[in-house]
Design a protein around this motif. Sequence first.
Motif, PDB file in Angstrom:
ATOM      1  N   LYS A  23      37.995  65.865 -13.848  1.00  0.00           N
ATOM      2  CA  LYS A  23      37.204  66.962 -13.290  1.00  0.00           C
ATOM      3  C   LYS A  23      36.514  66.530 -12.007  1.00  0.00           C
ATOM      4  O   LYS A  23      36.507  67.260 -11.015  1.00  0.00           O
ATOM      5  CB  LYS A  23      36.190  67.449 -14.327  1.00  0.00           C
ATOM      6  N   ASP A  24      35.924  65.332 -12.026  1.00  0.00           N
ATOM      7  CA  ASP A  24      35.300  64.812 -10.810  1.00  0.00           C
ATOM      8  C   ASP A  24      36.338  64.583  -9.722  1.00  0.00           C
ATOM      9  O   ASP A  24      36.085  64.853  -8.541  1.00  0.00           O
ATOM     10  CB  ASP A  24      34.570  63.492 -11.113  1.00  0.00           C
ATOM     11  N   VAL A  39      37.104  67.945  -8.107  1.00  0.00           N
ATOM     12  CA  VAL A  39      36.012  68.415  -7.246  1.00  0.00           C
ATOM     13  C   VAL A  39      35.998  67.646  -5.928  1.00  0.00           C
ATOM     14  O   VAL A  39      35.951  68.233  -4.841  1.00  0.00           O
ATOM     15  CB  VAL A  39      34.654  68.279  -7.965  1.00  0.00           C
ATOM     16  N   LYS A  61      37.201  68.826  -1.909  1.00  0.00           N
ATOM     17  CA  LYS A  61      36.341  68.650  -0.738  1.00  0.00           C
ATOM     18  C   LYS A  61      37.072  67.866   0.355  1.00  0.00           C
ATOM     19  O   LYS A  61      37.009  68.208   1.540  1.00  0.00           O
ATOM     20  CB  LYS A  61      35.057  67.919  -1.137  1.00  0.00           C
TER      21      LYS A  61
END
Length: 211
Positions: free
Chosen positions: A5-6, A9, A13
């Motif tokens: 999940k990190d 994210v 970006k």
Amino acid sequence: FGDYKDALVNGKKSVEILSSVAPNSMELARALMITGYAYVFNGDSQSGEKLLLKALDIMKKNRQQKSWIAMHTHSYLAATYVYLGKANDAVEEVGKSMDIVNSMEMDGRVFRLAMDPYAMAVFVFTSVGLYDEAIQTGQDLLEFTEIMQMENNIVYGNTLQNIGAAYLLKKDDKTGLDYYRLAKEHYEKYGYTNISQYQMLIRNINALEQK
């Protein structure tokens, strides 16, 4: 990735920033590759496929179709096609990844880069029912690992376990269990007992021994 999940994210970006400041760069291709695979592990294989294909398109524009990044991207795309149920496409992408591996002169650095694609090929072949190909590729990987004296790598233990799984799917429980036990020894010898693969392995060994 440790936390998918990190990774997703942060990857999104990076893709957004690099798309604006360095479009068609290899840095963007790498970000797309990592983020695409993060999508896959977050359950969105279709989005992952789009990003991985875009990464390959950028590599083509940069004439980097035979780079280590391309090798990994084809490998990740193969796994993506497994999850999408596209067996033929998965096998085709494995072939492209292995072609890049075979085009390189094998040394310690190249082998470190090739370990994950090799292991992914074992997973893909097993997933699509090509068990003999999975076993042969896995044995090749084990042999290269021993030659390079990298047996302490977790990929070695995972490959033993994956070969065992292929034998089990071939209905050869004895050989499959033998490989599972070798994987167990490897995980315990090199301190990989806190990983999910080890815990799953122990459950599978116990189930097989109770048959």
